[in-house]
Design an enzyme around this catalytic site. Structure first.
Site, PDB file in Angstrom:
ATOM      1  N   HIS A  19       0.997  -1.329   0.163  1.00  0.00           N
ATOM      2  CA  HIS A  19      -0.174   0.328  -0.335  1.00  0.00           C
ATOM      3  C   HIS A  19       1.063   1.024  -0.019  1.00  0.00           C
ATOM      4  O   HIS A  19       0.403   1.855  -0.723  1.00  0.00           O
ATOM      5  CB  HIS A  19      -0.982  -0.058   1.248  1.00  0.00           C
ATOM      6  CG  HIS A  19      -2.312  -0.476   0.832  1.00  0.00           C
ATOM      7  ND1 HIS A  19      -3.663   0.813   1.209  1.00  0.00           N
ATOM      8  CD2 HIS A  19      -3.561  -1.042   0.102  1.00  0.00           C
ATOM      9  CE1 HIS A  19      -4.626   0.995   0.748  1.00  0.00           C
ATOM     10  NE2 HIS A  19      -4.625  -0.749  -0.369  1.00  0.00           N
TER      11      HIS A  19
ATOM     12  N   ARG B 299     -10.347   3.803  -2.389  1.00  0.00           N
ATOM     13  CA  ARG B 299     -10.088   3.168  -1.267  1.00  0.00           C
ATOM     14  C   ARG B 299     -10.789   3.548  -0.266  1.00  0.00           C
ATOM     15  O   ARG B 299      -9.537   3.849   0.353  1.00  0.00           O
ATOM     16  CB  ARG B 299      -8.798   3.023  -1.630  1.00  0.00           C
ATOM     17  CG  ARG B 299      -8.148   2.098  -2.651  1.00  0.00           C
ATOM     18  CD  ARG B 299      -6.210   1.444  -2.376  1.00  0.00           C
ATOM     19  NE  ARG B 299      -6.276   0.815  -3.705  1.00  0.00           N
ATOM     20  CZ  ARG B 299      -5.596   1.308  -5.377  1.00  0.00           C
ATOM     21  NH1 ARG B 299      -5.265   2.740  -4.985  1.00  0.00           N
ATOM     22  NH2 ARG B 299      -5.398   0.252  -6.478  1.00  0.00           N
TER      23      ARG B 299
ATOM     24  N   ARG C  24     -16.086   2.010  -2.906  1.00  0.00           N
ATOM     25  CA  ARG C  24     -15.017   0.611  -3.128  1.00  0.00           C
ATOM     26  C   ARG C  24     -15.711   0.154  -1.626  1.00  0.00           C
ATOM     27  O   ARG C  24     -15.038   0.739  -1.011  1.00  0.00           O
ATOM     28  CB  ARG C  24     -13.904   0.274  -3.323  1.00  0.00           C
ATOM     29  CG  ARG C  24     -13.591  -1.489  -3.289  1.00  0.00           C
ATOM     30  CD  ARG C  24     -12.504  -1.729  -3.829  1.00  0.00           C
ATOM     31  NE  ARG C  24     -11.124  -1.326  -2.938  1.00  0.00           N
ATOM     32  CZ  ARG C  24     -10.198  -1.286  -3.518  1.00  0.00           C
ATOM     33  NH1 ARG C  24      -9.950  -2.292  -4.079  1.00  0.00           N
ATOM     34  NH2 ARG C  24      -8.600  -0.757  -2.643  1.00  0.00           N
TER      35      ARG C  24
ATOM     36  N   GLU D 197     -10.850  -9.898  -9.742  1.00  0.00           N
ATOM     37  CA  GLU D 197      -9.764  -9.731  -9.741  1.00  0.00           C
ATOM     38  C   GLU D 197      -9.133 -10.675  -8.957  1.00  0.00           C
ATOM     39  O   GLU D 197      -7.972 -11.094  -8.374  1.00  0.00           O
ATOM     40  CB  GLU D 197      -9.255  -8.843  -8.454  1.00  0.00           C
ATOM     41  CG  GLU D 197      -9.831  -8.018  -7.084  1.00  0.00           C
ATOM     42  CD  GLU D 197      -9.895  -7.307  -6.541  1.00  0.00           C
ATOM     43  OE1 GLU D 197      -8.415  -6.687  -6.389  1.00  0.00           O
ATOM     44  OE2 GLU D 197     -10.300  -6.568  -5.387  1.00  0.00           O
TER      45      GLU D 197
ATOM     46  N   ASN E  50      -3.738  -5.659 -10.301  1.00  0.00           N
ATOM     47  CA  ASN E  50      -2.713  -5.771  -9.083  1.00  0.00           C
ATOM     48  C   ASN E  50      -3.013  -7.650  -8.681  1.00  0.00           C
ATOM     49  O   ASN E  50      -2.472  -8.145  -8.347  1.00  0.00           O
ATOM     50  CB  ASN E  50      -2.881  -4.669  -8.177  1.00  0.00           C
ATOM     51  CG  ASN E  50      -2.771  -3.239  -8.487  1.00  0.00           C
ATOM     52  OD1 ASN E  50      -2.389  -2.886  -9.755  1.00  0.00           O
ATOM     53  ND2 ASN E  50      -3.771  -2.698  -7.937  1.00  0.00           N
ATOM     54  N   ASP E  51      -4.505  -7.220  -7.965  1.00  0.00           N
ATOM     55  CA  ASP E  51      -4.706  -8.556  -7.016  1.00  0.00           C
ATOM     56  C   ASP E  51      -4.734  -9.571  -8.688  1.00  0.00           C
ATOM     57  O   ASP E  51      -4.607 -11.270  -8.379  1.00  0.00           O
ATOM     58  CB  ASP E  51      -5.994  -8.556  -6.598  1.00  0.00           C
ATOM     59  CG  ASP E  51      -5.738  -7.826  -5.390  1.00  0.00           C
ATOM     60  OD1 ASP E  51      -4.625  -8.408  -4.419  1.00  0.00           O
ATOM     61  OD2 ASP E  51      -6.500  -7.262  -4.580  1.00  0.00           O
TER      62      ASP E  51
ATOM     63  N   ARG F 114       1.498 -10.591  -4.061  1.00  0.00           N
ATOM     64  CA  ARG F 114       2.598  -8.937  -4.829  1.00  0.00           C
ATOM     65  C   ARG F 114       2.530  -8.909  -3.778  1.00  0.00           C
ATOM     66  O   ARG F 114       3.637  -7.333  -4.103  1.00  0.00           O
ATOM     67  CB  ARG F 114       1.085  -7.846  -4.933  1.00  0.00           C
ATOM     68  CG  ARG F 114      -0.221  -7.648  -3.937  1.00  0.00           C
ATOM     69  CD  ARG F 114      -1.136  -6.966  -4.243  1.00  0.00           C
ATOM     70  NE  ARG F 114      -1.239  -6.390  -4.219  1.00  0.00           N
ATOM     71  CZ  ARG F 114      -2.277  -5.572  -3.865  1.00  0.00           C
ATOM     72  NH1 ARG F 114      -3.427  -6.027  -4.539  1.00  0.00           N
ATOM     73  NH2 ARG F 114      -2.692  -3.904  -4.566  1.00  0.00           N
TER      74      ARG F 114
ATOM     75  N   CYS G 120      -9.116  -0.952 -12.878  1.00  0.00           N
ATOM     76  CA  CYS G 120      -8.690   0.115 -12.157  1.00  0.00           C
ATOM     77  C   CYS G 120      -7.389  -0.214 -11.599  1.00  0.00           C
ATOM     78  O   CYS G 120      -6.763   0.219 -10.665  1.00  0.00           O
ATOM     79  CB  CYS G 120      -9.762   0.504 -10.963  1.00  0.00           C
ATOM     80  SG  CYS G 120     -10.007  -1.478 -10.515  1.00  0.00           S
TER      81      CYS G 120
END
Ligand code: PEP
Ligand code: MG
Length: 752
Positions: free
Chosen positions: A360, A465, A501, A603, A626-627, A637, A674
């Site tokens: 993050h 987020r 989200r 994801e 990403n996921d 990750r 995204c």
């Protein structure tokens, strides 16, 4: 052969300079193998180019002049793949890059081997021959062994050279993993985490009155914090919680506790942290000896108070620092809260000794447009009070650079700023390509920064987020706090869609006040799973979103980590309930309380396979690359040890993204991207070629990406991808880079 090999290696290590060593190497290797040419390319860590350092065969003029990118020529191919490449006729290879004027046209066969040390490419060793023939196995094994031996020697010689320079200056160069591009130079501000009570040393102080003042301020802050917690707790539960804080209040209001700490500071001349330790440990042991079980347990409360005091005392590090000058934040592990704690205007870069590309903190750094380097494998102590320069593209950090380096960086930073300014001139323009197609560029948000809420430079917010504000606080946000946050944000983007989200906590996004200990956090209790198990939290968020949207109507809700239809069905039920409750509570009509669109993040691989079923119960999809990369490739990750396997351009990912797009088109369901891939120039061009037209990305990428999109032709981009096929990313990368070059965009997208 082994004797020859040893002799070559010895001549390299005994040479006085790197240049001499490399000249010896190419001459001796050429002779030993009876070939027509031997050359060595060395990786320049700051520019990441492969520079021809020595050759016996090519024109000597080429030395120092030929510099190849990792995606240029067959030499670049060796560097990229880290594999031996043996070609009978290199000129016929699609990767071949002819550089005129240095006599390369006479050579046909090519054998290149990478020189690698601890996984890092140092250079490429090449032999060439005039007649077109494949080199045999003996040549191959000789070159492989030579490269392996060189790796160590090479470093030694290079180090000698650097030591010679270092002898004159006190600078030190280290490298780490680059995670957010850009250059910065400033003094290091080393931030240490609050100390654990048990790890505090008893340290003498210079000025007890300052220490006492710090202690009293910390007491005041802890008291405020606890009052705040108590109010929140009474709002979220109906039971009487006053008992929980009984001991807290008793201790904090106990004059003898405060006096005991002050006495330690003044009488023994020790730091406030040390005094807190001495006194609190005495209290803890006293509580532990009590007979009453309830009171015995209260030792934990005293420990908590001590820990809170220590955390406030550590925080005073930030409060008392002079941030009028720029700083580069250095920490053992940079956290999201550290990033927001420091004044944005003075923060120029981030160095985190631990971390990973998609942690993050790294995402936030990219979001804030700050250069960031992680995994430096050095301790933070060596940065203390030092001036540093850093390059977030190559991962280079120079501690105490000399003036020449400082000036060079200053110039580079100026050029970078100029390019950014050029791109920013078009920030408010729509992203329409040369062939007149509109690409929707949306924002990934959550930092609540001033810049983020400037509104109409984007086509909407594709991902807000919501967990970030939760991560930055010491406790769960109340419904009222959430309503305020969400409403302010929806107003900033009035008339534009804002996709919020629902909380995606768990995994790598831990809340300090909700610690989850799991063996496999990425596969554990996170995202929608955690929320469905915490109904009051989920309901309060859904209700806050609905209330924030009253009179605005630009809210969309999206759910992370969907892996089954049931999760969406259950979320839908809660949304229906939240809608009903808000309507009744505020006495609103259907027109007054808008029911928002509900979307699913794609994801998790199972969601990809359920697109058709999910499309019947959702309004839109957003792909979290990403996921998706993490779960499709089974690569954590956040684990730096497998960072080289985390590849969003893996053919399996690209094929999956192609499948998702085709399915969504067939199902007539809106889909956008995204994940971080959308903000990368290669990523967005590839995704456009696949068919996607809507992307959400970090603030720092928006201007650059829009500038790029306004200068490309989709038909050309599609042609490049179609020609190579999605499985040949190397070919796509090369052709795309050439195209970018032709469009004069190289500086905008490749160097930053
Ligand atoms: C993703 O997984 O691609 C995504 C956008 O979500 P996050 O990075 O917050 O997990
Ligand atoms: Mg995700």
């Amino acid at each position: 052969m082994l004797t020859i090999l040893r002799k070559i290696v010895e001549s390299v290590s005994s040479a006085d300079s790197l240049t001499l060593a490399m000249q010896n190497l190419v001459m001796k290797t050429k002779d030993a193998l009876g070939v027509d040419c031997c050359s060595i390319y060395v990786r320049d860590m700051s520019s990441n180019l492969l520079q021809l350092l020595a050759t016996d065969g090519l024109d000597q003029k080429a030395v120092g002049r030929i510099a190849l990118g990792f995606d240029e020529g067959v030499v670049g191919l060796v560097a990229r793949t880290l594999e031996l490449i043996n070609l009978a006729d290199a000129a016929n290879n699609p990767n071949f890059k002819f550089i005129p004027g240095y006599g390369e046209e006479q050579f046909h066969s090519f054998l290149g081997v990478p020189i690698v040390d601890q996984g890092i490419l140092l250079g490429v060793l090449v032999i060439q021959q005039k007649n077109p023939r494949k080199f045999d196995e003996i040549d191959e094994s000789f070159m492989v062994m030579l490269a392996a031996q060189l790796a160590g020697k090479f470093l030694e010689v290079k180090l000698k050279k650097e030591m010679a320079i270092l002898g004159k200056s006190s600078s030190k160069t280290i490298t780490g993993l680059p995670v957010s591009k850009g250059l910065a130079q400033a003094k290091a501000f080393v931030m240490r985490p609050p100390l654990l009570l048990e790890n505090i040393n008893i340290e003498k102080c210079e000025d007890p009155s300052i220490q006492s003042e710090l202690f009293h301020q910390s007491m005041f802050q802890v008291q405020l914090e606890l009052d705040h917690l108590m109010i929140k707790l009474s709002q979220s539960t109906s039971s009487n919680n006053s008992q929980i804080f009984e001991i807290y209040n008793m201790i904090l209001n106990d004059q003898s506790f405060v006096e005991a700490i002050d006495e330690e500071i003044f009488k023994n001349g020790i730091m406030a942290t040390s005094a807190v330790k001495v006194v609190c440990e005495k209290y803890i042991s006293k509580f532990k000896t009590l007979k009453d079980d309830y009171l015995k347990e209260r030792a934990a409360d005293v420990k908590d108070i001590a820990q809170r005091l220590l955390s406030k005392l550590a925080h005073s590090q930030v409060e008392f620092y002079d941030f009028s000058k720029p700083v580069i934040l250095v920490a053992d592990e940079v956290t999201a809260s550290m990033l927001v704690e420091l004044p944005r205007s003075s923060l120029k870069g981030i160095i985190s000794c631990k971390g990973s590309v998609n942690s993050h903190a790294a995402i936030l750094a990219r979001n804030m447009g700050l250069p960031a380097i992680i995994e430096t494998s050095d301790t933070i102590d060596q940065f203390d009070d030092h001036y540093i320069v850093m390059d977030g593209t190559t991962g280079t950090i120079i501690i105490e650079p000399d003036n020449a380096i400082k000036e060079e960086y200053e110039q580079l930073i100026e050029t970078e700023n100029n390019l950014r300014q050029i791109a920013e001139q078009e920030l408010y323009q729509t992203a329409i390509t040369l062939d007149k197609q509109q690409i929707y560029v949306e924002l990934n948000a959550g930092m609540n920064s001033e810049l983020e809420s400037k509104g109409n430079f984007v086509d909407g917010v594709g991902l807000y987020r919501t967990e970030i504000p939760f991560m930055l606080q010491d406790s769960v946000l109340t419904e009222q706090e959430q309503i305020k946050n969400y409403r302010d944000f929806l107003i900033s983007f009035k008339d534009l869609p804002v996709c919020m989200r629902t909380l995606d906590i768990g995994g790598d996004k831990q809340l300090s006040y909700l610690k989850i200990n799991e063996a496999n956090p990425a596969l554990g209790w996170r995202g929608v799973r955690l929320m469905l198990d915490n109904r009051p939290l989920f309901m309060s968020q859904l209700k806050a979103m609905l209330k924030a949207n009253i009179g605005l109507g630009n809210l969309k809700i999206m759910v992370p980590m969907i892996s089954s239809c049931k999760e969406i069905e259950d979320t839908r039920k809660l949304l229906d309930l939240a809608y009903k409750e808000v309507k009744e509570e505020l006495d609103l009509t259907d027109e007054q309380l808008i029911y928002p669109q509900l979307g699913a993040m794609i994801e998790v691989p199972s969601a990809v396979m359920l697109l058709e079923d999910l499309s019947k119960i959702t309004d839109f999809f957003s792909v979290g690359t990403n996921d998706l990369t993490q779960y499709l490739l089974a690569v954590d990750r956040n684990n730096s040890r497998v960072a080289n396997c985390y590849d969003p351009y893996h053919p399996a990912i690209l094929k999956t993204l192609d499948y998702i797009y085709k399915e969504c088109t067939r199902l007539n369901k809106p889909v956008s991207i995204c994940g971080e891939m959308a903000g990368d120039y290669l990523g967005i061009l590839l995704l456009i070629a696949i068919g996607y037209r809507k992307f959400s990305m970090n603030l720092s990428n928006i201007a650059k990406i829009k500038y790029l999109l306004r200068r490309i032709d989709i038909s050309k981009v599609k042609q490049i991808v179609d020609q190579s096929g999605l499985t040949n990313i190397n070919a796509i990368r090369i052709s795309m880079r050439n195209y970018i070059n032709e469009q004069n965009l190289t500086n905008f997208v490749l160097n930053k």
